[in-house]
Design a protein around this motif. Structure first.
Motif, PDB file in Angstrom:
ATOM      1  N   UNK B 159      35.160   6.213  35.384  1.00 12.48           N
ATOM      2  CA  UNK B 159      35.292   5.108  37.180  1.00 12.48           C
ATOM      3  C   UNK B 159      35.465   3.846  36.799  1.00 12.48           C
ATOM      4  N   UNK B 189      32.731  12.557  48.941  1.00 10.58           N
ATOM      5  CA  UNK B 189      31.202  12.406  49.685  1.00 10.58           C
ATOM      6  C   UNK B 189      30.379  10.966  49.175  1.00 10.58           C
ATOM      7  N   UNK B 190      30.295  10.190  50.091  1.00  8.36           N
ATOM      8  CA  UNK B 190      29.735   9.077  49.752  1.00  8.36           C
ATOM      9  C   UNK B 190      31.062   8.152  49.822  1.00  8.36           C
ATOM     10  N   UNK B 192      33.573   8.442  51.591  1.00 11.34           N
ATOM     11  CA  UNK B 192      34.970   8.411  52.083  1.00 11.34           C
ATOM     12  C   UNK B 192      34.972   7.504  53.067  1.00 11.34           C
ATOM     13  N   UNK B 193      34.118   7.046  53.146  1.00  4.82           N
ATOM     14  CA  UNK B 193      34.261   5.545  53.786  1.00  4.82           C
ATOM     15  C   UNK B 193      35.383   4.320  53.760  1.00  4.82           C
ATOM     16  N   UNK B 226      22.545  20.096  46.468  1.00  2.23           N
ATOM     17  CA  UNK B 226      24.570  20.643  45.467  1.00  2.23           C
ATOM     18  C   UNK B 226      24.214  20.097  43.674  1.00  2.23           C
ATOM     19  N   UNK B 227      23.017  18.763  43.422  1.00  2.00           N
ATOM     20  CA  UNK B 227      23.490  18.692  42.348  1.00  2.00           C
ATOM     21  C   UNK B 227      23.136  19.623  41.802  1.00  2.00           C
ATOM     22  N   UNK B 240      25.787   9.913  35.366  1.00  2.00           N
ATOM     23  CA  UNK B 240      26.316  10.267  36.835  1.00  2.00           C
ATOM     24  C   UNK B 240      25.131  11.088  37.131  1.00  2.00           C
ATOM     25  N   UNK B 241      24.474  10.497  38.268  1.00  3.92           N
ATOM     26  CA  UNK B 241      23.153  11.124  38.811  1.00  3.92           C
ATOM     27  C   UNK B 241      22.968  11.830  40.155  1.00  3.92           C
ATOM     28  N   UNK B 242      24.633  11.003  40.757  1.00  4.01           N
ATOM     29  CA  UNK B 242      24.389  11.418  41.944  1.00  4.01           C
ATOM     30  C   UNK B 242      25.847  11.705  42.817  1.00  4.01           C
ATOM     31  N   UNK B 243      26.063  12.838  43.215  1.00  4.52           N
ATOM     32  CA  UNK B 243      27.703  13.167  44.240  1.00  4.52           C
ATOM     33  C   UNK B 243      28.397  11.602  44.609  1.00  4.52           C
ATOM     34  N   UNK B 244      27.851  10.738  45.293  1.00  5.16           N
ATOM     35  CA  UNK B 244      27.893   9.637  45.343  1.00  5.16           C
ATOM     36  C   UNK B 244      28.085   8.770  44.577  1.00  5.16           C
ATOM     37  N   UNK B 245      27.664   8.682  42.959  1.00  3.75           N
ATOM     38  CA  UNK B 245      28.284   8.055  42.302  1.00  3.75           C
ATOM     39  C   UNK B 245      29.628   8.116  41.291  1.00  3.75           C
ATOM     40  N   UNK B 248      32.032   7.576  44.169  1.00  4.33           N
ATOM     41  CA  UNK B 248      32.796   6.668  43.999  1.00  4.33           C
ATOM     42  C   UNK B 248      33.532   5.930  42.914  1.00  4.33           C
ATOM     43  N   UNK B 249      33.036   6.603  41.760  1.00  5.22           N
ATOM     44  CA  UNK B 249      34.504   6.412  40.596  1.00  5.22           C
ATOM     45  C   UNK B 249      34.961   7.205  40.563  1.00  5.22           C
TER      46      UNK B 249
END
Lengths: 103, 387
Positions: B159, B189-190, B192-193, B226-227, B240-245, B248-249
């Motif tokens: 990222x 996911x995380x 999309x906005x 889902x992690x 990478x700790x989460x799908x959001x992270x 974003x990358x």
């Protein structure tokens, strides 16, 4: 690669990413932000390459931010210098294990 | 700006000139493999679908194989049918032939079994290769280019380095009038906005939010976190700790230009240029296939952990964000974006280096995965059960 470097990507972030190998408990790293400002932080755990460190105290249930966006929520109280990863950061998405799915 | 490519009868321009051997069903793979082994200049799409599936998936598999056959990098097609499968091989023959490409079909049951089908397939493939082998490259405008993008085996460098390089290339190609397609809906996911905000219209913005919701609901319906599925164990080991992270990358590779619309999995791009989304999962075989369906002449693929995969008819340029991985895996990695992490180069500098390589690849230079023939990453993403 000698420099023990951490990068804070966005002003709103409360974690930085470490891009150095062999960072052990007690090591001092230099965290730089996008304005070129640097702060020195003593890390409290061994932290692998590419992993995150808290650059301020983050209390339980507080949003953890990277890129200026939410990447999860603190599942425990986290103190400045602590390794931040799956053990203390909960994802808020795709959580079929939680009632209502997320948060 | 121009590149030298193979101009097809339908006006599309390829960066490669291969005969695609397309099994219409998994049960035809063995014959198709024997043909590909024997005949130089052929590639095989060895997927695992095409029978005992619900009608929407059978249509999706047929549509996908048609789009692959219509790819501009494909000069001619040999369809290998068993004879009793659920896909519509007659429609494949008709729709691919309509592009003006030479197309042949062999039917294993009708020919009298494996050995006869292999012989007929080799003869047919040889004729097709001879037919297209003298085609010469011609100078065409870069607006004919379709670039597919993807990240795989991501870590924390992706990222911040390699995806940013692809974002740079994406903006540059869009500004030059080309088409760019990115996917991996799971990895919106995380984030999309941020993508919905870049949509050209509210309708497109809502469509982006819809496909993310559908993808997340598929994960939620299983009733677990889902992690580990996403992000993968390798992603997590890489920081990478989460799908959001991860997301974003991941979206950094889409650059900053407006998003024109959302393509379905088997869709080909239209004449409407610019940046597009294709609704795909993140796993390599399924997304590489979906991206080849767009008509992409090549793919830019970002990695941190070291993903070596490629696709039979679509060169894949590997851009490695992790300087340590680049050193370890130099024979798989085309571009060292790790120099951004070490502070030796800027995103723009590595971006220009990558752009120069892309131009060479469009003109015929092999990528590392092509030279190694590490290009079996193919399968079709289906939504329903095998029944």
């Amino acid at each position: 690669m000698e420099l023990k470097l951490g990068l804070k990507v966005h002003d709103a972030d409360n974690v930085a990413t470490i891009f150095a190998e062999g960072i052990e408990k007690g090591a001092e790293i230099e965290v730089r932000d996008q304005h070129g400002q640097a702060q020195r932080i003593a890390v409290l755990n061994d932290i692998p390459y590419g992993h995150k460190v808290a650059i301020e105290d983050i209390s339980k249930d507080t949003l953890i931010k990277k890129y200026g966006e939410e990447i999860g929520i603190a599942s425990h109280d986290i103190v400045k210098g602590e390794h931040v990863h799956v053990h203390n950061l909960d994802s808020m998405r795709g959580r079929g294990d939680l009632e209502g799915g997320r948060k | 700006m121009n590149f030298r490519g193979y101009v097809r009868n339908d006006g599309k321009v390829g960066s490669r000139n291969v005969v695609a051997v397309i099994p219409s069903v998994v049960c035809a793979n063995d014959v198709a493999q024997a043909v590909v082994r024997q005949v130089q200049g052929t590639v095989g799409y060895f997927h695992h679908q095409g029978c005992c599936q619900l009608p929407p998936d059978l249509k999706r598999v047929t549509d996908t194989l048609i789009s692959l056959g219509l790819s501009p990098n494909v000069g001619a097609v040999l369809i290998v049918s068993l004879g009793c499968e659920g896909t519509d091989h007659d429609r494949m023959l008709k729709e691919i032939s309509a592009s003006g490409k030479p197309v042949e079909i062999i039917r294993i049951q009708q020919l009298g079994g494996t050995s006869r089908a292999i012989q007929a397939g080799i003869d047919a493939a040889q004729s097709l290769v001879l037919k297209i082998s003298s085609l010469q490259r011609e100078e065409v405008d870069l607006s004919n280019v379709v670039m597919a993008i993807k990240c795989g085996g991501s870590d924390a460098t992706s990222g911040m380095a390699s995806n940013c390089v692809i974002g740079y290339i994406s903006d540059k190609l869009v500004d030059l009038g080309a088409t760019v397609v990115f996917g991996e809906t799971t990895e919106f996911i995380g984030a999309e906005h941020l993508l919905a905000r870049r949509a050209v219209s509210e309708t497109v913005g809502n469509k982006i939010l819809d496909i993310v919701e559908q993808m997340e609901n598929r994960a939620l319906s299983v009733g677990c976190d889902m992690r580990e599925g996403q992000p993968t164990p390798g992603n997590i080991a890489g920081g990478l700790s989460s799908i959001e992270e991860k997301s974003l990358g991941a979206i950094a590779k889409s650059g900053s230009r407006p998003i024109q619309g959302v393509l379905d999995y088997a869709d080909r791009v239209t004449d409407h240029k610019g940046l597009w989304i294709k609704d795909t999962p993140g796993r390599e075989p399924e997304i590489l296939t979906g991206m080849a369906c767009t008509g992409a002449q090549f793919m830019c693929f970002s990695t941190g952990r070291g993903a070596p995969q490629g696709f039979p008819s679509m060169p894949v340029v590997k851009i490695c964000g992790n300087p340590l991985t680049y050193e370890h895996m130099q024979h798989d990695m085309d571009i060292n974006a790790g120099k951004i992490i070490t502070g030796e180069k800027s995103i723009a500098q590595v971006g220009e280096e990558t752009f120069a390589m892309i131009m060479r690849v469009l003109n015929g230079e092999m990528t590392k995965n092509e030279a190694l023939q590490y290009f079996g990453s193919i399968d079709i993403h289906v939504l329903g059960p095998v029944i």
